[in-house]
Scaffold this motif. Structure first.
Motif, PDB file in Angstrom:
ATOM      1  N   SER A   1       0.401  10.471  -3.659  1.00 18.47           N
ATOM      2  CA  SER A   1       0.733  10.857  -5.031  1.00 18.47           C
ATOM      3  C   SER A   1       0.868   9.602  -5.883  1.00 18.47           C
ATOM      4  O   SER A   1       1.417   8.593  -5.449  1.00 18.47           O
ATOM      5  N   THR A   2       0.306   9.696  -7.088  1.00 26.49           N
ATOM      6  CA  THR A   2       0.364   8.597  -8.040  1.00 26.49           C
ATOM      7  C   THR A   2       0.602   9.167  -9.426  1.00 26.49           C
ATOM      8  O   THR A   2       0.536  10.376  -9.648  1.00 26.49           O
ATOM      9  N   GLN A   3       0.840   8.256 -10.332  1.00 24.09           N
ATOM     10  CA  GLN A   3       0.963   8.620 -11.752  1.00 24.09           C
ATOM     11  C   GLN A   3       0.227   7.559 -12.547  1.00 24.09           C
ATOM     12  O   GLN A   3       0.391   6.371 -12.288  1.00 24.09           O
TER      13      GLN A   3
ATOM     14  N   ASP B   1      -9.136   8.695  -9.048  1.00 27.42           N
ATOM     15  CA  ASP B   1      -7.904   8.604  -9.831  1.00 27.42           C
ATOM     16  C   ASP B   1      -6.786   7.921  -9.040  1.00 27.42           C
ATOM     17  O   ASP B   1      -6.041   7.105  -9.575  1.00 27.42           O
ATOM     18  N   THR B   2      -6.661   8.255  -7.758  1.00 24.60           N
ATOM     19  CA  THR B   2      -5.595   7.676  -6.931  1.00 24.60           C
ATOM     20  C   THR B   2      -5.688   6.162  -6.880  1.00 24.60           C
ATOM     21  O   THR B   2      -4.699   5.460  -7.092  1.00 24.60           O
ATOM     22  N   ALA B   3      -6.887   5.654  -6.578  1.00 25.79           N
ATOM     23  CA  ALA B   3      -7.077   4.204  -6.477  1.00 25.79           C
ATOM     24  C   ALA B   3      -6.834   3.530  -7.818  1.00 25.79           C
ATOM     25  O   ALA B   3      -6.145   2.503  -7.896  1.00 25.79           O
ATOM     26  N   ARG B   4      -7.382   4.092  -8.880  1.00 28.25           N
ATOM     27  CA  ARG B   4      -7.206   3.498 -10.206  1.00 28.25           C
ATOM     28  C   ARG B   4      -5.725   3.482 -10.607  1.00 28.25           C
ATOM     29  O   ARG B   4      -5.214   2.471 -11.089  1.00 28.25           O
ATOM     30  N   ASN B   5      -5.021   4.587 -10.355  1.00 22.61           N
ATOM     31  CA  ASN B   5      -3.593   4.640 -10.690  1.00 22.61           C
ATOM     32  C   ASN B   5      -2.794   3.617  -9.892  1.00 22.61           C
ATOM     33  O   ASN B   5      -1.910   2.941 -10.424  1.00 22.61           O
ATOM     34  N   ALA B   6      -3.096   3.512  -8.589  1.00 19.97           N
ATOM     35  CA  ALA B   6      -2.364   2.566  -7.735  1.00 19.97           C
ATOM     36  C   ALA B   6      -2.574   1.131  -8.206  1.00 19.97           C
ATOM     37  O   ALA B   6      -1.638   0.325  -8.197  1.00 19.97           O
ATOM     38  N   LEU B   7      -3.787   0.812  -8.639  1.00 14.12           N
ATOM     39  CA  LEU B   7      -4.072  -0.545  -9.111  1.00 14.12           C
ATOM     40  C   LEU B   7      -3.427  -0.812 -10.468  1.00 14.12           C
ATOM     41  O   LEU B   7      -2.875  -1.885 -10.708  1.00 14.12           O
ATOM     42  N   GLU B   8      -3.497   0.172 -11.367  1.00 15.91           N
ATOM     43  CA  GLU B   8      -2.977  -0.025 -12.725  1.00 15.91           C
ATOM     44  C   GLU B   8      -1.454  -0.042 -12.765  1.00 15.91           C
ATOM     45  O   GLU B   8      -0.856  -0.836 -13.499  1.00 15.91           O
ATOM     46  N   THR B   9      -0.801   0.839 -12.006  1.00 13.54           N
ATOM     47  CA  THR B   9       0.664   0.929 -12.062  1.00 13.54           C
ATOM     48  C   THR B   9       1.329   0.142 -10.940  1.00 13.54           C
ATOM     49  O   THR B   9       2.541  -0.075 -10.978  1.00 13.54           O
ATOM     50  N   GLU B  10       0.537  -0.240  -9.929  1.00 15.35           N
ATOM     51  CA  GLU B  10       1.027  -0.959  -8.750  1.00 15.35           C
ATOM     52  C   GLU B  10       2.063  -0.151  -7.978  1.00 15.35           C
ATOM     53  O   GLU B  10       2.988  -0.691  -7.383  1.00 15.35           O
ATOM     54  N   GLU B  11       1.869   1.187  -7.959  1.00 11.17           N
ATOM     55  CA  GLU B  11       2.775   2.083  -7.238  1.00 11.17           C
ATOM     56  C   GLU B  11       1.995   3.262  -6.670  1.00 11.17           C
ATOM     57  O   GLU B  11       1.025   3.714  -7.260  1.00 11.17           O
ATOM     58  N   PHE B  12       2.460   3.777  -5.536  1.00 11.89           N
ATOM     59  CA  PHE B  12       1.950   5.029  -4.997  1.00 11.89           C
ATOM     60  C   PHE B  12       2.924   5.528  -3.935  1.00 11.89           C
ATOM     61  O   PHE B  12       3.792   4.783  -3.472  1.00 11.89           O
ATOM     62  N   VAL B  13       2.783   6.800  -3.568  1.00 17.87           N
ATOM     63  CA  VAL B  13       3.641   7.407  -2.548  1.00 17.87           C
ATOM     64  C   VAL B  13       2.758   7.998  -1.456  1.00 17.87           C
ATOM     65  O   VAL B  13       1.815   8.733  -1.748  1.00 17.87           O
TER      66      VAL B  13
END
Length: 197
Positions: A31-33, A71-83
């Motif tokens: 999960s990402t945001q 989307d998951t990869a892009r979100n993780a790179l942009e926000t530097e967070e994931f679950v």
């Protein structure tokens, strides 16, 4: 014995071979945001850990230009967070449903009717009833041929108390789901044999 040079086979044939041989593959239900607040939830069966004393996990996603990334990869790179949410047998249908391609501004949490749980150290939601969830911050990313490896340091952990025996996670009660070759899944089950060495 049959033998072949991977360079003489199609990409699909090689991919099918590797995914069938490297099994069972654990699944990270990530999960990402996005930076704009859009939620995303998707399964990745190219997932593992790389460090234990400072717990670090990784998942691999198709590589490409920033606008071509999942989307998951892009979100993780942009926000530097994931679950990373651990997938168990009860989650199979919902997890599989979240692999559907939907518009970026729509949430797989809503699509698969997955309840959200709040995290302690990251903005992204976690899967509320996941057996285990690990909140991660980006450690690094590495481009390897057609894949983008994303590594995250585990900052906080949520564990279902029903899975604990004397305060420790008991594998005998954790029916994790793995990916096999083709369209197949498997569920972990212990063998009547324990490690001797």
């Amino acid at each position: 014995m049959h033998a072949f040079d991977p360079s003489e086979r199609t990409q699909d044939e090689v991919a099918r071979f590797v995914k069938t041989v490297v099994t069972p593959r654990p699944i990270a239900w990530i999960s990402t945001q996005s930076a704009d607040g859009a939620e995303n939830l998707a399964p990745f069966s190219s997932y593992n850990y790389v460090s234990l004393q400072e717990p670090t996990v990784l998942f691999n996603s198709p590589n490409g230009e920033p606008d071509e990334l999942k989307d998951t990869a892009r979100n993780a790179l942009e926000t530097e967070e994931f679950v990373v949410n651990v997938v168990t047998e009860a989650d199979i249908e919902r997890m599989d449903h979240t692999s559907a391609a939907i518009p970026e501004d729509e949430s797989e949490f809503n699509l698969a009717e997955v309840d959200r749980g709040e995290c302690e150290t990251v903005a992204a939601p976690r899967v509320a009833d996941a057996a285990v969830s690990m909140e991660c911050t980006l450690y690094d990313s590495i481009e390897i041929h057609d894949k983008l490896m994303i590594l995250g340091d585990v900052q906080y952990v949520h564990v279902d108390e029903g899975l604990l025996t004397d305060g420790k996670l008991d594998m005998r009660d954790l029916d994790t789901v793995g990916r096999l070759g083709g369209p197949y899944y498997t569920v972990s089950d212990t063998l009547p044999f324990e490690r001797q060495f």
